[in-house]
Design a protein around this motif. Structure first.
Motif, PDB file in Angstrom:
ATOM      1  N   ASN A 126     -66.356  61.353  -9.321  1.00  0.00           N
ATOM      2  CA  ASN A 126     -66.724  62.555 -10.073  1.00  0.00           C
ATOM      3  C   ASN A 126     -66.167  62.411 -11.487  1.00  0.00           C
ATOM      4  N   HIS A 127     -66.970  61.870 -12.402  1.00  0.00           N
ATOM      5  CA  HIS A 127     -66.401  61.468 -13.693  1.00  0.00           C
ATOM      6  C   HIS A 127     -66.004  62.645 -14.563  1.00  0.00           C
ATOM      7  N   THR A 128     -66.619  63.815 -14.375  1.00  0.00           N
ATOM      8  CA  THR A 128     -66.190  64.964 -15.175  1.00  0.00           C
ATOM      9  C   THR A 128     -64.826  65.477 -14.702  1.00  0.00           C
ATOM     10  N   PHE A 129     -64.616  65.495 -13.391  1.00  0.00           N
ATOM     11  CA  PHE A 129     -63.320  65.936 -12.844  1.00  0.00           C
ATOM     12  C   PHE A 129     -62.199  65.008 -13.307  1.00  0.00           C
ATOM     13  N   TRP A 130     -62.405  63.706 -13.117  1.00  0.00           N
ATOM     14  CA  TRP A 130     -61.364  62.758 -13.507  1.00  0.00           C
ATOM     15  C   TRP A 130     -61.251  62.653 -15.023  1.00  0.00           C
ATOM     16  N   GLY A 131     -62.362  62.864 -15.714  1.00  0.00           N
ATOM     17  CA  GLY A 131     -62.317  62.841 -17.172  1.00  0.00           C
ATOM     18  C   GLY A 131     -61.412  63.917 -17.735  1.00  0.00           C
ATOM     19  N   VAL A 132     -61.436  65.101 -17.125  1.00  0.00           N
ATOM     20  CA  VAL A 132     -60.558  66.196 -17.548  1.00  0.00           C
ATOM     21  C   VAL A 132     -59.093  65.811 -17.332  1.00  0.00           C
ATOM     22  N   LYS A 133     -58.792  65.232 -16.167  1.00  0.00           N
ATOM     23  CA  LYS A 133     -57.416  64.830 -15.859  1.00  0.00           C
ATOM     24  C   LYS A 133     -56.911  63.794 -16.869  1.00  0.00           C
ATOM     25  N   ILE A 134     -57.743  62.790 -17.131  1.00  0.00           N
ATOM     26  CA  ILE A 134     -57.343  61.717 -18.049  1.00  0.00           C
ATOM     27  C   ILE A 134     -57.182  62.255 -19.468  1.00  0.00           C
ATOM     28  N   ALA A 135     -58.158  63.049 -19.928  1.00  0.00           N
ATOM     29  CA  ALA A 135     -58.111  63.586 -21.290  1.00  0.00           C
ATOM     30  C   ALA A 135     -56.914  64.512 -21.480  1.00  0.00           C
ATOM     31  N   GLU A 136     -56.573  65.266 -20.457  1.00  0.00           N
ATOM     32  CA  GLU A 136     -55.432  66.186 -20.567  1.00  0.00           C
ATOM     33  C   GLU A 136     -54.151  65.421 -20.860  1.00  0.00           C
ATOM     34  N   ASN A 137     -53.959  64.272 -20.197  1.00  0.00           N
ATOM     35  CA  ASN A 137     -52.767  63.463 -20.460  1.00  0.00           C
ATOM     36  C   ASN A 137     -52.740  62.960 -21.894  1.00  0.00           C
ATOM     37  N   ILE A 138     -53.905  62.504 -22.381  1.00  0.00           N
ATOM     38  CA  ILE A 138     -53.981  61.988 -23.757  1.00  0.00           C
ATOM     39  C   ILE A 138     -53.695  63.101 -24.757  1.00  0.00           C
ATOM     40  N   LEU A 139     -54.318  64.262 -24.564  1.00  0.00           N
ATOM     41  CA  LEU A 139     -54.178  65.365 -25.508  1.00  0.00           C
ATOM     42  C   LEU A 139     -52.750  65.890 -25.541  1.00  0.00           C
ATOM     43  N   ASN A 140     -52.076  65.855 -24.410  1.00  0.00           N
ATOM     44  CA  ASN A 140     -50.665  66.259 -24.393  1.00  0.00           C
ATOM     45  C   ASN A 140     -49.812  65.271 -25.188  1.00  0.00           C
ATOM     46  N   LEU A 143     -65.147  71.418 -22.715  1.00  0.00           N
ATOM     47  CA  LEU A 143     -66.319  70.662 -23.149  1.00  0.00           C
ATOM     48  C   LEU A 143     -66.513  69.408 -22.301  1.00  0.00           C
ATOM     49  N   ILE A 144     -65.414  68.725 -21.975  1.00  0.00           N
ATOM     50  CA  ILE A 144     -65.519  67.523 -21.138  1.00  0.00           C
ATOM     51  C   ILE A 144     -65.996  67.883 -19.741  1.00  0.00           C
ATOM     52  N   GLU A 145     -65.425  68.937 -19.176  1.00  0.00           N
ATOM     53  CA  GLU A 145     -65.789  69.345 -17.819  1.00  0.00           C
ATOM     54  C   GLU A 145     -67.241  69.797 -17.741  1.00  0.00           C
ATOM     55  N   ASN A 146     -67.753  70.377 -18.816  1.00  0.00           N
ATOM     56  CA  ASN A 146     -69.089  70.978 -18.785  1.00  0.00           C
ATOM     57  C   ASN A 146     -70.090  70.286 -19.711  1.00  0.00           C
ATOM     58  N   HIS A 147     -69.835  69.018 -20.055  1.00  0.00           N
ATOM     59  CA  HIS A 147     -70.733  68.372 -21.027  1.00  0.00           C
ATOM     60  C   HIS A 147     -72.123  68.124 -20.461  1.00  0.00           C
ATOM     61  N   LEU A 148     -72.306  68.272 -19.145  1.00  0.00           N
ATOM     62  CA  LEU A 148     -73.634  68.141 -18.540  1.00  0.00           C
ATOM     63  C   LEU A 148     -74.261  69.494 -18.196  1.00  0.00           C
TER      64      LEU A 148
END
Length: 851
Positions: free
Chosen positions: A478-492, A507-512
């Protein structure tokens, strides 16, 4: 003898398919060709003419000269004489070379003197390079050595500056003709940028500048080993491509990729197909050769130090020769942020980073893996670059070094990731950069909505980071779910404030969200629009999400964003915007809208149909039809219904099929009217499939007088010059189907999907059926995911009809190589699906899809 060569060549091809050893194939194939040519010449000399009075040499050129022939490579030969060419050379050619054509080899030969070769190599650099790669086969070796000595002394060292410029010009021509293969999923592995031609250029340049390049651009033993390893990899791919396609073929098309990956030992594992791992390795090799050739060309073109102006120091950096460089590269050890800050300075001053500095970063950055992703100065510099005017150019330069992967390791995990389908045409890393670039400098400046919204965005950084990070979860399910997790670490790590992080993650979670809703849901359904508005909540967020949807889609490929999809997403955006601006729709507004529709239809038909008749038609139309259908289309249907009713009086199987091309949606709108009957939608879908016309969307209505009024949005007929011929054929097919004169199922079973370039042979996936009783107040939604094939829609809709269900709206979309069909259904008495029937329906449809 030639028969023995043919037999040996076929043996070597079979051996290669089993072992995949390209070095062995090259050596043994060269040896077999040499043996044939030598023995053939000796037989000629014994039986026909000794040629003893005129010394000659047989020379291998090009790939043959390099001992790098693939199965269907051209074989280039030179028959070399010192001064005079004897008359009997034609008999010699017929005896020795012509038989090679009889076994299907593509042979090119030339007969020249040494002076001819020297003159031609000065005029034509392709002749020049063929001599660079030449090797001796048979004859007077002193003659060949004389050619080599004179070629290097009289041509190579005198013409090498022209040759360098020629290589640079040809490089640019190849970009225009074949594209940068590091970005392409169907690369030309010989002529594309990063392909074998770049390997040849690199070796040619080292031969021609052998006194310069080793000193000014030393190649380490590690680089040399890497070069040979990746060269063998691409040569192996090329030989497999020749053998699998059974011809000389340099384009690695989709249809060959799975088979070649399998031959090369790449296997499916976890969530990744073997072919995706194969393509990832191929793109790494292509990128290696592209970057190495660029670096060599730069070193050969650089100006002498101090030739262009004075040096100017700016902190830890210095500007010299119009470029920014490190004042003291040793400072990077203590301040690794200098590696990103030099690019930040470049973006501020609009001065390029020197090639020496980029080389240093390339060499030294891997030392800091795992050490600088939390460095505050580096993070701030990166964010500053992202929003700068030159952000696209600077970020692409950073992308071509290891720095981006060191700074954001999560990006490195997906840089070369390939998705093997006809939907995504770029590696994920490149796709993310293209999404960002699309937002920074939109190519389609004629789209007023895009340019207007971009100018209104309050926080561009949120949009740009969302673009760069939205697919970071692609390696997982589920690339949107994992994308949120990964992006959150980077943004922090970036230390962004909470509100920005929240927006980016949304936006990442809902880009589709917008594109999937527009293509899979009935956007004429008020509840769908309200649900989207509740989820998005603000106008600024809606605008940002629309921009991300657009940029993501145009950077994915032509199947992801076309005029039809654009029109649907734009319509959805405008409807959500109206709700957010004015509040939710209420029944009072709906009634006002119905009155307006009625008024406009009456105005359109006032000179044709009397008002009482128009009123009568409105009485038999459903509210859903009136709310979802434009007044112009309703007027058209009323006139068509009058004609149909007249025809039905004499022929109960009468119908009207009226296709119209829509410039706005860039597709065909087909109006179909007939007396309603069970399974009618399925029959129409089947007739369109027989004629290679894809349904994009359909709205199915039945007026209360029993007239079916169906509206289909469909793809262009294959014959775009004379589409009327296709539509006449569709009409004839529907007529035969309604009268029971043909078996639609049998005809579709005979039809096969055409095989050719552009069709990916992905492994078959298990179909999925989802039942949703909540999204609509009046219908049950069936969402069906299945591998595409001819007649699939007919099979699905036929089974839905056999299950006693009635389709009212159909949305046909494509997700990768699967279709995603969404049907708004009711049972035969007009009710939503009973929960007790859900499993029965799902099982029946899956069984149908597995047939």
């Amino acid at each position: 003898m030639v028969e023995e060569l043919d037999r040996r060549r076929k043996q070597l091809c079979k051996r290669f398919l089993k072992k995949g050893d390209i070095t062995e194939f090259n050596i043994l194939y060269r040896r077999a060709l040499d043996r044939y040519l030598v023995e053939s010449i000796r037989r000629y000399q014994r039986k026909i003419s000794p040629l003893s009075s005129t010394p000659f040499a047989l020379v291998a050129l090009g790939g043959y000269g390099r001992s790098e022939l693939c199965a269907y490579s051209d074989i280039d030969l030179l028959v070399l004489f010192e001064r005079d060419i004897p008359d009997e050379v034609l008999d010699f050619i017929k005896w020795v070379i012509f038989p090679l054509w009889n076994i299907g080899l593509d042979v090119a030969h030339s007969v020249r003197t040494i002076q001819d070769c020297l003159i031609l190599s000065k005029k034509d650099f392709w002749e020049f390079t063929s001599l660079l790669d030449s090797s001796f086969i048979y004859g007077d070796v002193s003659l060949y050595l004389q050619l080599r000595e004179r070629f290097f002394s009289e041509v190579v060292f005198k013409e090498r500056d022209r040759f360098r410029r020629w290589v640079g010009n040809i490089y640019e021509d190849r970009i225009r003709s074949y594209g940068d293969s590091t970005y392409l999923l169907e690369p030309d592995i010989k002529n594309g940028i990063g392909g074998l031609r770049d390997c040849h250029n690199i070796r040619w340049l080292f031969k021609v500048f052998e006194d310069y390049l080793p000193l000014n651009m030393p190649i380490s033993s590690k680089d040399y080993m890497e070069f040979n390893k990746r060269l063998r990899f691409i040569q192996t791919v090329r030989n497999y491509l020749h053998l699998v396609s059974k011809r000389k073929n340099e384009r690695l098309s989709f249809e060959y990729q799975i088979e070649i990956a399998r031959y090369m030992g790449f296997k499916d594992e976890d969530n990744r197909q073997g072919v995706e791992q194969f393509l990832e390795n191929l793109h790494k090799s292509i990128t290696f050769f592209r970057d190495l050739l660029r670096e060599i060309l730069f070193n050969l073109c650089r100006s002498p130090i101090g030739a262009l102006g004075e040096e100017k120091e700016i902190g830890e950096f210095v500007i010299k020769r119009g470029e920014i460089d490190f004042k003291d590269p040793a400072q990077i050890i203590e301040k690794p942020s200098l590696m990103i800050r030099i690019f930040q300075l470049s973006s501020r001053l609009h001065i390029p980073v020197s090639h020496d500095a980029k080389r240093i970063i390339k060499d030294i950055a891997p030392m800091f893996r795992g050490k600088i992703e939390d460095d505050r100065d580096s993070m701030e510099a990166f964010l500053d670059i992202i929003v700068s005017k030159d952000g696209i150019e600077i970020l692409n330069e950073i992308y071509d070094t290891p720095l981006l992967d060191i700074l954001i390791p999560e990006f490195g995990h997906i840089r070369y990731l390939i998705q093997f389908d006809s939907y995504h045409i770029y590696p994920v890393g490149r796709h993310l950069l293209m999404t960002y670039s699309s937002l920074k400098k939109p190519k389609n400046t004629e789209d007023i909505l895009i340019s207007t919204i971009l100018s209104e965005i309050e926080d561009p950084l949120v949009l740009y980071l969302s673009a760069l990070f939205h697919d970071l979860g692609k390696r997982r399910g589920n690339h949107t779910f994992w994308g949120v997790k990964i992006a959150e670490n980077i943004l922090n790590r970036f230390k962004l404030d909470e509100s920005r992080i929240e927006e980016i993650l949304f936006l990442i979670e809902n880009h589709l969200l917008l594109i999937e809703t527009a293509t899979r849901r009935d956007i004429g359904d008020e509840k769908v629009i309200i649900q989207c508005a509740k989820k998005i909540r603000s106008i600024e967020r809606l605008k940002t999400l629309y921009l991300l949807t657009w940029a993501d889609s145009v950077s994915t490929g032509p199947r992801a964003w076309n005029p039809w999809v654009e029109a649907l997403v734009k319509e959805l955006f405008i409807k959500i915007l109206h709700i957010l601006e004015r509040g939710e729709l209420v029944s009072e507004k709906v009634e006002r809208r119905l009155r307006l529709v009625r008024k406009r239809v009456e105005e359109r038909l006032s000179d044709i149909v009397d008002k009482d008749h128009i009123s009568g038609y409105f009485d038999i139309m459903s509210r859903r039809y009136l709310l979802n259908t434009p007044p112009s289309m309703i007027s058209h249907h009323i006139l068509a219904a009058k004609r149909l009713i007249h025809k039905l009086a004499t022929d109960p199987d009468s119908f009207l099929l009226e296709p119209q091309f829509s410039e706005y949606e860039r597709c065909w709108i087909v109006h179909f009217l007939a007396k309603d009957r069970p399974g009618l939608f399925s029959d129409i879908a089947g007739a369109l499939a027989l004629n290679n016309i894809n349904i994009l969307s359909a709205h199915i209505y039945t007026w209360y007088n029993g007239i079916a009024v169906d509206i289909f949005y469909v793809s262009n007929p294959l014959d775009t010059i004379h589409p009327e011929r296709i539509w006449e054929k569709v009409q004839e097919d529907i007529r035969s189907i309604l009268k029971g004169e043909i078996s639609l199922r049998a005809l579709l079973d005979k039809k096969r999907r055409p095989f050719g370039v552009g069709i990916r042979l992905t492994k078959r996936r298990h179909p999925e059926v989802y039942v949703d009783n909540e999204s609509s107040d009046f219908f049950t939604l069936l969402e069906i995911h299945a591998d595409d094939r001819i007649g699939l829609l007919y099979n699905i809709t036929r089974k839905i009809y056999e299950l006693g269900l009635d389709i009212r709206v159909a949305k046909i979309a494509t997700k990768v190589d699967q279709v995603v069909d969404v049907f708004y259904i009711r049972d035969r008495i007009g009710q939503k699906l009973e929960p007790s029937r859900v499993n029965e329906i799902k099982d029946a449809l899956i069984n149908e899809l597995l047939k």
